[in-house]
Each structure stands twice: as C-alpha cells, then as structure tokens.
Design an enzyme around this catalytic site. Structure first.
Site, mmCIF file in Angstrom:
data_model
loop_
_atom_site.group_PDB
_atom_site.id
_atom_site.type_symbol
_atom_site.label_atom_id
_atom_site.label_comp_id
_atom_site.label_asym_id
_atom_site.label_seq_id
_atom_site.Cartn_x
_atom_site.Cartn_y
_atom_site.Cartn_z
ATOM 1 N N GLU A 228 0.823 -1.213 0.000
ATOM 2 C CA GLU A 228 0.000 0.000 0.000
ATOM 3 C C GLU A 228 0.859 1.266 0.000
ATOM 4 O O GLU A 228 0.518 2.267 0.635
ATOM 5 C CB GLU A 228 -0.976 -0.013 1.172
ATOM 6 C CG GLU A 228 -1.930 -1.185 1.116
ATOM 7 C CD GLU A 228 -2.971 -1.169 2.220
ATOM 8 O OE1 GLU A 228 -2.996 -0.214 3.015
ATOM 9 O OE2 GLU A 228 -3.771 -2.112 2.280
ATOM 10 N N GLU B 103 -4.013 -9.613 1.738
ATOM 11 C CA GLU B 103 -4.449 -9.301 3.104
ATOM 12 C C GLU B 103 -5.962 -9.351 3.143
ATOM 13 O O GLU B 103 -6.635 -8.698 2.348
ATOM 14 C CB GLU B 103 -4.011 -7.890 3.532
ATOM 15 C CG GLU B 103 -2.737 -7.792 4.299
ATOM 16 C CD GLU B 103 -2.555 -6.406 4.914
ATOM 17 O OE1 GLU B 103 -3.570 -5.711 5.115
ATOM 18 O OE2 GLU B 103 -1.413 -6.030 5.180
#
EC number: 3.2.1.21
Length: 602
Positions: free
Chosen positions: A443, A538
């Site tokens: 991210e 995730e």
C-alpha cells in the site's frame, strides 16, 4: 489493509462505496528495523546428490534429437553404443536454426543431430527445465563437428530423462541401456500437472504403527542463477504416534495450469536398466515428459518404514496426517498432525516478528509461531520486510515445517530509496526454493510514499536483482482496489500477478457473513484491470473495536467473517494477521490492533 469499493457493486445487495478517506492503513512502517544480514552456515556432513541442469546448444534444421548415454566408468557398464566423451560442454552442428536443449542428468551427455532428417510435425525439444528456442539467421550448408567436452568422473546412472517440448509435434526418444554395479541413492525426477491454485506434492510418506524415529533421504531443489541443482539430504524424523506422515513435501501456488518437475530420492541397486524408445505426441506447448528406466532392479524410494512418493494434493482436500521433518542440518523435530482448518482451503497467513511492545521476537518464539501456522492448515506465510532477522528465522521455520514464503520489500515514509537495503538483504539471503512470490511495497501508493510510475520502475529493478541472484518466480505489489482501478495502466506491466489487500470490514454495508462474497466480487473486478490472475494478500476481520455501520467487530463476528472468507476465497487469500498487533496505534474505529485470527483456525 483495506480497499475502497469503487467498482460496481456485485454480489452484495445494497453495498455502498467505501470511504476512501478511511484508508489510513495498519501502520506497518511504525516499526521496521533493518538488521545486518547474518548468512546461514551449512551443516557439515550433509549427504547430497547434485543433479545439475546443463545447457547444450544445437544448430540444425527441425529434427528428432537422439540423446545418448555416455560411456560408463569402471564402476558400471553399458550395453548400448555411446558416443565418446568430447572435451567441451556443447555439441554444435552448423545449420539454419539454433535451439537450446536443457538436459538434467548426473553425467555428461553428448547430443548428436543428423541434418536433413524429416520428422513430420516435429520440432526440436528442450530437455530438463522448459526453455525458449532462440532463432538465428541461416548459417549456410550444415557441416558436422564434434567439439570436445571435459571428461567427467561420474558414471552414468539410470535417472529418468526429463524433456520439455516447447512446440507441438511428434518426437522420438531413443532407447538406452545402462548396467549398474554399485548401489547408490540418486535424484530421480517426476512430473505432475497442477491446475490453478495451491498444491502439495512430492515428499515421502511413511506409515508407522507406533511412535518411532524414521531416517530417510529426501530430495530438494536449490536454484543458483540459471542452474537448478537437485540434492538429497538425510533426514531424521520423529513420528510421535501411529499414523501416516509426509516428510518434506513441496507446497506451491500456480496461477494457471502448469506441469512441474520435482526430484524424488531413488535407490539404484546393481542390475541392468533399460529405457525403451519412446514416441511422444505433443498436443500442447510447454509439455514435459519423463522417460523412466526399467529393468531387473527398479529404483525405489525411501528406505525406512513403509514409504512412497506423495501424490499431488490440494489444500482443499487434505486426506492424510501430514508432518514435515527438518533436514539433517537441524535437530530432529517432533511432528504433530495437521488439522484441516476452517474448511482446509486457506492459503496463507501474515506474520510480523514483533512483540507487543514493538521489539523483536526471539528465534525460539518465531519457530514456535510458524510451526503453529503449519499446524493450522496453511501452506504459505507472508513476511512484510527483512526486520528482526525475519528472513533467517522465518525462513528456517518455514523449511522445517514445509511452508512456502511470500516475502516483501517494505516501502515506508522514506520512499523507494529507503527500501533498497532490503533488496540487498534479500538477494544475499537468496533461499529462493522457499519463495513463491515477492511483494514490492505494501500500500505504498495508498499511503502516499510513492507514485505509480516510480513504483513500477522499482518493481522492475527489484525483479532484475532477484533474477540475477537465482529467483525465477513472480513479483508484484499490493494495493487496495481503488488504487488498482486508478493506477493499473502504470502498474500492470510491471507485475506478474495482481496483488491486492481486500478488507470487507471497511465497507459499512458488509456484515461478517457477507465478507466472503464481497471479496470474491472485488477479485472478479480486479481480474479485468490487468487481465492477470489476482492474489488477495491481506484479508480478515477485527475482533474488537467500534462498529463501521453493519460491519461490527468482535470475536464471534470475526469467526463468521473468517468462515465466509475461507469458503469463498480462501485458496487465493492471505489472512491478516497471525496475532494482535498491540504495538500499533489504535487507528480508525479503534480496530488496528485487533486483527489476530490464528485461533479462528482449528
């Protein structure tokens, strides 16, 4: 960790768009130590059988390539005529095309091609590891020559011949006969076709009627640059009770249907072995064929107890009590049965080697934690960076427990330049046989640490560095769905597979039991972004904190969400996370510390 749901709502009625302002992530960068790399010291006395891939270049028109066995040394003899041992490692015949042949063998192999042989539909196959033929301009009239190859002291042994065909056609593999006088253990070879997904294959099974200690050879693959070496190690394995155990299987994830070749230990006893002439019709590209020897004394696997090679299994349907022994480089370990988990379909678990106070876990604790991940039915462990000797400790534990690793290069607020040290540490570590995927950045775009074009360039640079140190697997990055939809045009060309962090909790209209269908819909949307396979790196649900609309945290809610996720997308998802991260800030909805979910898997 969480992704904005900007695509059209599919599979979840009434799904609202996630609040992109609620994208402040888990704070993985709040604690990342970069420790000095400590290389592993190999154990003394390990037995190994090195079966090295040799690259032989042939020049000639498309034709059938007979592969002859070299003349035997004094310890064995051959009943078939074999070419003399030349003095160079390549056999060259000048012609109109150049094709590369990869041949895996324990002895030097001379390849002879006869120009002008007509073979209907046949193309020159590549042996061993699948390779891509190289084209060249016409070289004039063929003229045979036989360059010399350095003599080898190795005697030919009846190890299976592995041939990979890059084109369709009809091929002939010639007959070979070898007589062996001495008993020895060698690296055999087996192929199997794996459909898309996570699979466990290879290894040795043993059935014991009581608690006992098993000693047997296991085969493994160790890549180094462009050479892949199969080695045999002697393993001591403690079976704590009666049952069926799997010793040193291989677990891998393949995005598409793939034929894999893996080594198997084989005991070659004195006798005559014959490899009959084989005619192979290849109807698909990248087809791999193993041509075995047969004879008076068949090679057998694994010497102690009742053992056999392990068939391919998927994590969706484990059917045996599976346990993995460490190599002779480490002390013998006590095995426990591997349970099926929620439904036996979960692929991976994230693991960060930090204490509740933000310090580094001890090596003993890391080994214990990773062993529990295996016992809970997972096949992969995801590591975010090289902090706290993570590669060394987690890598050792993964090898002992038969787990594969998804490793990472973490990009923090220091940007891409600050991550280069991790790339260097990874290339020095280079335990690539454990790694199925490298994730460059977690991210990083979402957090504002870099932009898409800069990240794409860094991914390509990392991939080149990893390949130079022997890695041949996939490289990607991971971002929420909104970043991929906005920046896919810049990122898609740099990644081999699309990695995303997909967290249903951050959509206020998703209840725990809808978590699986919500993420499945997001994966389907992401497949259209790059036209590549998608891996969910995730996913999970918090066990404490404040509600986000219909998304309510709690232990029972986490259990319901995990169950739904496993059932819908478990085989392509990495669950977040092994334990609660009490060292983090509370974060939005006060949930950032409470994603630990290992106890939800039985």
């Amino acid at each position: 960790m969480r992704g904005a749901f900007l695509a059209a709502a599919a599979a979840v009625a009434g799904t609202a768009m996630a609040d992109v302002a609620h994208m402040r992530r888990h704070g993985h960068d709040s604690f990342h130590h970069n420790r000095a790399y400590q290389p592993e010291v190999p154990a003394e006395g390990d037995e190994n059988c090195e079966c090295t891939t040799k690259v032989i270049t042939i020049t000639g028109p498309p034709t059938l390539v007979p592969i002859n066995t070299p003349a035997p040394e004094p310890s064995s003899s051959s009943s078939s005529e074999v070419p003399s041992v030349p003095s160079s490692e390549s056999s060259v015949v000048t012609s109109e095309a150049v094709t590369t042949l990869h041949s895996t063998s324990t002895a030097t192999v001379t390849v002879v091609t006869t120009p002008g042989v007509d073979a209907t539909g046949a193309q020159t196959p590549t042996g061993g590891v699948p390779g891509t033929p190289e084209a060249s301009s016409p070289a004039g009239t063929p003229e045979a020559s036989t360059p010399a190859v350095p003599a080898t002291s190795e005697s030919p042994l009846p190890t299976p011949g592995v041939t990979s065909f890059s084109s369709t056609g009809i091929y002939t593999i010639p007959a070979t006969t070898v007589t062996v006088r001495d008993t020895t253990t060698v690296c055999g070879a087996t192929t199997t076709e794996l459909p898309s997904g996570t699979h466990t294959f290879g290894g040795v099974t043993t059935v014991v009627s009581t608690a006992t200690t098993v000693t047997c050879p296991v085969a493994t693959v160790e890549p180094s640059g462009s050479t892949v070496t199969s080695k045999i190690y002697t393993t001591t394995y403690v079976c704590p009770s009666a049952g069926t155990y799997t010793i040193a299987p291989t677990t891998t994830y393949v995005p598409t249907s793939t034929v894999v070749v893996y080594p198997t230990p084989a005991t070659i006893t004195p006798g005559t072995y014959t490899q009959d002439e084989q005619t192979v019709t290849v109807t698909r590209t990248d087809f791999t064929y193993v041509c075995p020897f047969t004879g008076n004394d068949q090679p057998t696997s694994a010497p102690v107890a009742s053992t056999s090679a392990v068939p391919v299994t998927t994590t969706a349907a484990p059917s045996t009590t599976s346990a993995v022994a460490s190599s002779s480089a480490s002390a013998s370990s006590t095995a426990t049965a591997v349970p099926t988990g929620v439904s036996g379909q979960q692929m991976g678990m994230t693991y960060s080697p930090y204490t509740n106070e933000g310090g580094c876990q001890s090596k003993d604790q890391v080994l214990k934690d990773v062993a529990l991940i295996k016992q809970k039915g997972f096949t992969h462990v995801r590591v975010y960076s090289t902090d706290c000797n993570g590669l060394e400790y987690i890598g050792e534990a993964a090898r002992e427990n038969g787990l594969k690793m998804i490793i990472g290069v973490f990009i923090s607020s220091t940007g891409i330049s600050g991550a280069q040290e991790q790339v260097t540490a990874i290339t020095k570590w280079a335990q690539w046989d454990l790694v199925t995927l490298v994730v460059v950045g977690n991210e990083a775009i979402q957090n504002g640490y870099t932009d898409a074009s800069s990240l794409a360039g860094f991914i390509s640079s990392c991939k080149s560095s990893f390949q130079a140190s022997g890695y041949s697997g996939q490289v990607t990055t991971t971002e929420p769905i909104n970043v991929w939809q906005q920046s896919g045009s810049a990122l898609c060309g740099a990644v081999d597979i699309l990695g995303a962090n997909l967290h249903p909790f951050f959509n206020a209209d998703v209840t725990p039991d809808q978590a699986g269908s919500f993420v499945r819909a997001q994966i389907k949307d992401l497949e259209a972004v790059c036209n590549k396979d998608v891996i969910n790196l995730e996913t999970g649900w918090p066990s404490a904190g404040n509600a986000n609309g219909k998304a309510v945290p709690g232990t029972a809610q986490q259990a319901a969400a995990i169950k739904a996720l496993v059932e819908e997308v478990g085989s392509q998802s990495v669950f977040f996370s092994y334990s609660n991260d009490l060292w983090k800030d509370a974060g939005e909805f006060d949930v950032e510390r409470y994603w630990g979910c290992i106890d939800q898997f039985k």
